[in-house]
Design a protein around this motif. Structure first.
Motif, PDB file in Angstrom:
ATOM      1  N   ASN A  84      -8.430 -26.675  -9.507  1.00  0.00           N
ATOM      2  CA  ASN A  84      -7.491 -25.752 -10.138  1.00  0.00           C
ATOM      3  C   ASN A  84      -8.219 -24.549 -10.736  1.00  0.00           C
ATOM      4  N   TYR A  87      -9.350 -22.317  -7.876  1.00  0.00           N
ATOM      5  CA  TYR A  87      -8.253 -21.511  -7.349  1.00  0.00           C
ATOM      6  C   TYR A  87      -7.904 -20.358  -8.285  1.00  0.00           C
ATOM      7  N   ASP A  88      -8.037 -20.582  -9.575  1.00  0.00           N
ATOM      8  CA  ASP A  88      -7.831 -19.498 -10.531  1.00  0.00           C
ATOM      9  C   ASP A  88      -8.837 -18.379 -10.272  1.00  0.00           C
ATOM     10  N   LYS A  90     -10.328 -17.768  -7.407  1.00  0.00           N
ATOM     11  CA  LYS A  90     -10.009 -17.170  -6.107  1.00  0.00           C
ATOM     12  C   LYS A  90      -8.885 -16.147  -6.232  1.00  0.00           C
ATOM     13  N   LEU A  91      -7.821 -16.518  -6.919  1.00  0.00           N
ATOM     14  CA  LEU A  91      -6.649 -15.645  -6.977  1.00  0.00           C
ATOM     15  C   LEU A  91      -6.836 -14.458  -7.912  1.00  0.00           C
ATOM     16  N   ASP A  92      -7.706 -14.604  -8.921  1.00  0.00           N
ATOM     17  CA  ASP A  92      -7.982 -13.481  -9.828  1.00  0.00           C
ATOM     18  C   ASP A  92      -9.267 -12.739  -9.466  1.00  0.00           C
ATOM     19  N   VAL A 125     -10.211 -23.051  -0.900  1.00  0.00           N
ATOM     20  CA  VAL A 125     -10.524 -22.415  -2.178  1.00  0.00           C
ATOM     21  C   VAL A 125     -11.852 -21.666  -2.108  1.00  0.00           C
ATOM     22  N   SER A 412      -4.726 -16.430 -16.991  1.00  0.00           N
ATOM     23  CA  SER A 412      -4.631 -16.782 -15.575  1.00  0.00           C
ATOM     24  C   SER A 412      -3.537 -15.923 -14.960  1.00  0.00           C
ATOM     25  N   THR A 414      -2.840 -14.500 -11.522  1.00  0.00           N
ATOM     26  CA  THR A 414      -2.130 -14.724 -10.269  1.00  0.00           C
ATOM     27  C   THR A 414      -1.709 -16.178 -10.107  1.00  0.00           C
ATOM     28  N   LEU A 415      -2.575 -17.108 -10.430  1.00  0.00           N
ATOM     29  CA  LEU A 415      -2.204 -18.519 -10.376  1.00  0.00           C
ATOM     30  C   LEU A 415      -1.248 -18.871 -11.508  1.00  0.00           C
ATOM     31  N   THR A 417      -1.585 -20.546 -14.147  1.00  0.00           N
ATOM     32  CA  THR A 417      -1.609 -21.973 -14.449  1.00  0.00           C
ATOM     33  C   THR A 417      -1.595 -22.220 -15.948  1.00  0.00           C
TER      34      THR A 417
END
Length: 598
Positions: A84, A87-88, A90-92, A125, A412, A414-415, A417
């Motif tokens: 998780n 992925y945070d 990756k998306l940011d 990821v 966070s 884009t994700l 979370t």
């Protein structure tokens, strides 16, 4: 004593300037842990309470330092827990390296204990680079490429090292066939668009009468250039949440956040503009941007994979924000005539600030959550770092916190979370141990993982020159953002079995760890509580008992959202009485006359 592969891993990290690794132990990385002992904890091993928190701490460290964040975990279960946070990253678009163990090579493929197909696990990821080290000579190239790729692509990468490989004697790649040598370092570089593309962009911007600028985190190092182009164009500047600290909110034409957590002047800016310049942002909600065909648009982004996909931009400029703006600004017309549009934008901003001030001062039961953020705003130190969790608290962070030059903030993005606020703050504290850090967190996120990471803060509090680390909890016994989304988007009443959460004594828990714990139950004690937290000589948990009926819905809510919320009331929402009262009180502030008209 011979140098082991694990020793060389830590040596290489030190050579890359890595000062700490956020991790959690396990037998899949026993070789690395032994090497840390031989290396006298250099780089420092920062122990979290959970591998997911290690990954989030690495992300927070990278976001606030601009340097590589590194996390480490054991094989199967530990590696899975990292996902998780990765992925945070990756998306940011944050550079993070994950170093994970694996079962011994002799057991791989044998359904051995804790054996997971880590390549498949990390394939998405860490899609830019994931590799397993199977022989010592492979190590330097794999590790160096993982680090260079993380920096260059602004992404997470992963290096997998089986347990038995960690214990092998290290030998460098030789000058032979099928050996891949490696070297350290990555120079700074700047990308700028071609002059012809810049001229086309300038033509679009010069032709506009009502310009708007949208910035994100990619504009963070170009504040002076964004100010200059905004003043030249007479433009308002809206900010995606990841770009909240990219430009001062004290500038009169900065309209603040955009989108579901946005401000009314940002909504009006996008609704009424005829020209749009987007800088370093991939803001996803197209419905909050100008209607298609109404505005001509230009985008600046350093990543060619991220341009031209959120809006029908006429010119897509691929380049570094600062360098591109420096080349673009001289091409803009300096005599643009009247300033009616600029004056309108600034007037809308002033009125919005008045509305938010009035909303924060409305009574609630027991405390208005907007007031908690508004009371903190003038008390913030000039060099503070703020983190926000997802949930309704992100609304108050977005709308009530005034970013000034030198302040930093993130969440966070884009994700989106839950659970990132507290570990982000710990990562930020290791990135800047000489600066105050404040985490703004809802009670749901605090129960999810924040309480455990307060233990981490207690463990490492002696490492930080500035002792101020504040964990602020909005305690309303409700998963509030989702509750309001159900009401506004689904027309459904709050479903208590999923939304109601226990009343936890957060401040009391902090005191059991020897930390400062403050519980604020009355509006009159909010400011004093903040002052006490900021004056403490170590980590603090301060909780505010807030009213869940204060709506975090957008100030420019659609009729559909209002009708859906009304439907939830009619269907018997458990909190319908307070909802009606607080919703009307909040909304009516937008229709009161401004101070200059009173």
């Amino acid at each position: 004593m011979s140098t082991k592969v694990s020793d060389h891993v830590l040596q290489r990290l030190r050579e890359w300037g890595v000062e700490q690794v956020f991790g959690y132990p396990g037998d899949g990385i026993n070789g690395l842990l032994a090497a840390w002992g031989r290396a006298e904890d250099k780089p420092r091993f920062i122990q979290s309470r959970h591998e997911e928190m290690s990954a989030f701490q690495a992300v927070g460290y990278a976001k606030f330092s601009g340097r590589l964040g590194v996390c480490a975990a054991t094989s199967g279960p530990g590696a899975i827990h990292l996902l998780n946070g990765l992925y945070d990253a990756k998306l940011d678009h944050v550079p993070v390296l994950a170093i994970v163990g694996q079962t011994h090579r002799t057991a791989m493929g044998g359904s051995y204990q804790q054996e997971v197909d880590l390549h498949t696990l990390f394939k998405d990821v860490a899609s830019e680079f994931v590799e397993t080290v199977t022989v010592p000579e492979q190590l330097p190239n794999v590790l160096d490429r993982a680090i260079r790729t993380a920096y260059a692509r602004r992404c997470p990468t992963a290096v997998i090292i089986p347990g038995d490989v960690q214990e092998l004697d290290y030998s460098a790649p030789t000058h032979e066939f099928k050996m891949v040598p490696s070297s350290l370092g990555l120079s700074e570089w700047t990308m700028t668009p071609a002059d012809e593309a810049l001229r086309r962009a300038a033509d679009v911007l010069n032709a506009g009468d009502k310009p708007a600028i949208l910035i994100g985190q990619g504009a963070a190092h170009a504040a002076a250039e964004v100010e200059r182009i905004a003043e030249l164009l007479g433009a308002g500047v809206a900010k995606a949440l990841l770009g909240k600290d990219a430009l001062s909110d004290e500038l009169p034409y900065v309209t603040g956040p955009i989108g579901l957590l946005g401000s009314r002047p940002s909504y009006e800016l996008m609704r009424d503009c005829d020209t749009l310049l987007t800088i370093g942002s991939s803001f996803p909600y197209t419905q909050f941007m100008p209607e298609f065909g109404k505005a001509r648009a230009v985008q600046i982004d350093i990543d060619p994979h991220m341009v031209g996909m959120r809006y029908p931009y006429e010119v897509n400029l691929v380049g570094d924000a600062r360098a591109t703006l420096q080349k673009l600004i001289p091409m803009l017309e300096t005599d643009r005539g009247g300033r009616e549009w600029y004056d309108t934008v600034c007037a809308n901003v002033r009125r919005w600030h008045e509305v938010m001030d009035r909303r924060a001062r409305q009574s609630a039961d027991p405390i208005n959550p907007e007031y908690v953020a508004a009371a903190l705003d003038p008390l913030l130190p000039d060099d503070v770092i703020l983190t926000s969790d997802s949930g309704s608290v992100a609304n108050w962070y977005a709308r009530h916190i005034t970013m000034r030059p030198g302040m930093r903030g993130s969440l966070s993005g884009t994700l989106a979370t839950m659970g990132a606020g507290v570990p982000y703050a710990i990562g930020a504290k290791f990135a800047h141990p000489d600066r105050p850090v404040i985490a703004l967190v809802g009670d749901g996120a605090m129960q999810m993982n924040g309480l455990a990471e307060v233990i981490t803060a207690a463990k490492y509090q002696d490492r930080w020159q500035d002792p101020r680390l504040v964990f602020a909890v909005w305690n309303n016994h409700d998963l509030n953002q989702v509750t309001w989304e159900m009401r506004a988007m689904e027309g459904a009443p709050s479903f208590l079995p999923s939304q109601e959460i226990p009343d936890v004594q957060y401040a009391a828990f902090a005191r059991t760890l020897g930390l400062t714990g403050i519980r604020v139950e009355k509006p009159g004690d909010v400011e004093a509580g903040w002052r006490a937290a900021l004056e403490a000589d170590g980590p603090v948990v301060i909780e505010f008992l807030t009213d869940p009926a204060v709506p975090p819905i957008p100030p420019h809510a659609t009729w559909e959202q209002m009708e859906a919320t009304a439907a939830s009331i009619l269907k018997g929402d458990a909190d319908r009485g307070s909802m009606i009262k607080q919703g009307l009180k909040a909304k009516v502030q937008e229709f009161l006359p401004g101070r200059e008209k009173q």
